[in-house]
Design an enzyme around this catalytic site. Structure first.
Site, PDB file in Angstrom:
ATOM      1  N   MET A  15       0.836  -1.196   0.000  1.00 29.79           N
ATOM      2  CA  MET A  15       0.000   0.000   0.000  1.00 29.79           C
ATOM      3  C   MET A  15       0.879   1.257   0.000  1.00 29.79           C
ATOM      4  O   MET A  15       0.422   2.341   0.337  1.00 29.79           O
ATOM      5  CB  MET A  15      -0.938  -0.009   1.204  1.00 29.79           C
ATOM      6  CG  MET A  15      -1.865  -1.239   1.203  1.00 29.79           C
ATOM      7  SD  MET A  15      -3.503  -0.919   1.872  1.00 29.79           S
ATOM      8  CE  MET A  15      -3.070  -0.474   3.563  1.00 29.79           C
ATOM      9  N   GLU A  25      11.981   0.193   5.247  1.00 25.77           N
ATOM     10  CA  GLU A  25      13.002  -0.850   5.072  1.00 25.77           C
ATOM     11  C   GLU A  25      12.414  -2.262   5.028  1.00 25.77           C
ATOM     12  O   GLU A  25      13.004  -3.157   4.427  1.00 25.77           O
ATOM     13  CB  GLU A  25      14.038  -0.760   6.198  1.00 25.77           C
ATOM     14  CG  GLU A  25      15.026   0.378   6.025  1.00 25.77           C
ATOM     15  CD  GLU A  25      15.770   0.277   4.704  1.00 25.77           C
ATOM     16  OE1 GLU A  25      16.280  -0.807   4.381  1.00 25.77           O
ATOM     17  OE2 GLU A  25      15.834   1.292   3.975  1.00 25.77           O
ATOM     18  N   HIS A  46       9.564  -3.109   3.495  1.00 26.48           N
ATOM     19  CA  HIS A  46       9.232  -3.314   2.077  1.00 26.48           C
ATOM     20  C   HIS A  46      10.496  -3.484   1.242  1.00 26.48           C
ATOM     21  O   HIS A  46      10.541  -4.315   0.338  1.00 26.48           O
ATOM     22  CB  HIS A  46       8.456  -2.110   1.538  1.00 26.48           C
ATOM     23  CG  HIS A  46       7.173  -1.827   2.241  1.00 26.48           C
ATOM     24  ND1 HIS A  46       7.030  -0.793   3.137  1.00 26.48           N
ATOM     25  CD2 HIS A  46       5.966  -2.435   2.186  1.00 26.48           C
ATOM     26  CE1 HIS A  46       5.794  -0.769   3.589  1.00 26.48           C
ATOM     27  NE2 HIS A  46       5.113  -1.765   3.039  1.00 26.48           N
ATOM     28  N   GLN A  72     -10.338  -2.792   1.988  1.00 25.74           N
ATOM     29  CA  GLN A  72      -9.869  -3.466   3.199  1.00 25.74           C
ATOM     30  C   GLN A  72      -9.873  -2.541   4.419  1.00 25.74           C
ATOM     31  O   GLN A  72      -9.408  -2.937   5.481  1.00 25.74           O
ATOM     32  CB  GLN A  72      -8.494  -4.098   2.978  1.00 25.74           C
ATOM     33  CG  GLN A  72      -7.341  -3.130   2.874  1.00 25.74           C
ATOM     34  CD  GLN A  72      -6.091  -3.805   2.341  1.00 25.74           C
ATOM     35  OE1 GLN A  72      -6.043  -4.250   1.204  1.00 25.74           O
ATOM     36  NE2 GLN A  72      -5.073  -3.925   3.167  1.00 25.74           N
TER      37      GLN A  72
END
Lengths: 296, 296
Positions: free
Chosen positions: A36, A41, A43, A67
């Site tokens: 998203m 770090e 990701h 969501q």
């Protein structure tokens, strides 16, 4: 690195890239990291692995409205496109897919993918519909990207359990690769939501990673009794004045069922100690998986 | 023609066949006909079309337990493997996929694909959960076979609407090809369930196709009023002493919503006249789609 905003263009780009690989006699494998955005770090570690293990690396950035609950933070979910693209470029991503909401949900969408059981507990209990939104959008993204491997952080352990169950039950052609949680030097699990924490709450929030770090010793001291471990963790977290506990649960993973003393489902790998705690307006989650083989 | 009973073997066979096609410079397109077996001329017409329009033709035969209700005919659903294989061979099918239930549902399955809206009316109303079972198993089969095109009979018009909606909403990479209902010379729509009809009920059941054949004229005579058309059809069917009507409905297709006089959703193609009627123990369905352009 190419930034792509439509499904048709991404499919075309992937087709071309795959055929290039095939013509060179390689597999053209695709590694995919769905996110998203507001990349940190954690990701980056997923992107690095996707890059290393595949010929083509794809990142998606899509804040998925379905969501979020009606009272949740969809509108104020943090976004930073420029920084995200720089993290992606540093990781050597080939394609960044950033569709507008209208591209992913044109007109009325009527189809839902739901995973029962693993969504009943933990965040599923306090966020009704959340995991239906996750499973549905991830299945859409899998159909669009057709990855060979997809990388998810174990920070969202329940999400990993949901996606793995969906992939197995629906025969999706993708390997799910769970990756370890990345932490700040003092132990706080990285999260896009950490930016909301006040300085004081940021300090107090360390009780989560500390309690998790102590939990294998506590479990041993309590002779493996899960209720006693839960009580110790709860007490520890409550020593922080601002901590407002949503849940402290110890479940067998990945089935997310109550562990039974001395036995477990043979598909289950370990005990998941899962926490969700609010500090002010900010709800943080963290967890630790203790493999069954390492429980004393 | 190869008969295959495991997912792994089918995937391997399809991979080999597709690569053969690619190495010859063709697309290796796959045409797929998912069925529950007990094949008749209706299925044969789908297989013929899949054969003509693709390089690889795949038939699946799987009586899917999850789309039958607790009081429905799963156990007594008719099966005839030998005849089915002869129909498939005549049509020139490459692969017949006949998985045992255990292969499609090993262990507990927790994931459901549901399509809202189009499943509320018609057979969805009297068969709760039926279309969840259909959507889920069809999405599984699509992931296993990865067809370019899938062929469905318009006899099950609501099923076609459900599958088309699911494919659009979940971005599945398959073109759905709806094919016309095949009928006996006297008009009865072909169905695997026709074998259950007594000689008397078989004759009486002709009221369904007859009422549908008359319905464009009736609609014109009633000045396009849908309620009046519904009444005429109901009266006509009730002239048959054994007919026990489940529903007679006229809906805008494929949204399956109530038609509004003089206007319709721009995605809708026409009026669907849909019937479900029991003769003795046997429930028959039939329908006719009158394109909006042809309504007088």
């Amino acid at each position: 690195m190419k930034v792509i905003r439509t499904i048709a263009e991404l499919k075309q780009a992937l087709r071309t890239k795959r055929r290039e690989a095939w013509s060179l006699g390689t597999e053209g494998s695709v590694g995919f990291v769905p996110t998203m955005g507001f990349l940190h770090e954690g990701h980056a570690s997923l992107l690095k692995r996707a890059r290393e293990e595949n010929e083509i690396a794809v990142l998606s950035i899509f804040v998925n409205p379905t969501q979020f609950g009606p009272n949740e933070d969809f509108e104020r979910y943090p976004r930073n496109e420029e920084k995200d693209l720089s993290v992606a470029a540093d990781a050597g991503v080939d394609f960044v897919f950033m569709p507008p909401v209208q591209e992913m949900y044109p007109g009325k969408s009527s189809t839902t993918v739901s995973v029962a059981g693993v969504t009943d507990r933990l965040c599923g209990a306090s966020r009704p519909g959340h995991f239906d939104g996750v499973a549905t959008v991830v299945s859409k993204l899998f159909h669009i990207v057709e990855p060979d491997r997809a990388y998810f952080g174990m920070k969202d352990a329940q999400q990993v359990a949901v996606i793995e169950t969906m992939v197995r039950d629906l025969n999706l052609n993708v390997e799910i690769v769970p990756c370890p949680t990345v932490r700040e030097p003092d132990g706080l699990a990285l999260s896009s939501r950490n930016v909301y924490l006040s300085e004081e709450h940021r300090k107090e929030a360390l009780v989560l990673s500390q309690a998790l770090a102590l939990s294998d010793r506590w479990l041993a001291a309590e002779g493996g009794r899960v209720e006693a471990l839960t009580r110790r963790i709860t007490d520890y977290i409550q020593s922080s004045p601002s901590a407002d506990i949503d849940y402290v649960e110890v479940l067998s993973y990945p089935s997310l069922t109550e562990p039974k003393e001395g036995e477990h489902n043979e598909l289950d790998k370990g005990l998941l100690i899962a926490l969700a705690v609010r500090f002010g307006q900010t709800r943080l989650i963290d967890n630790r998986l203790i493999p069954y083989g390492e429980i004393q």
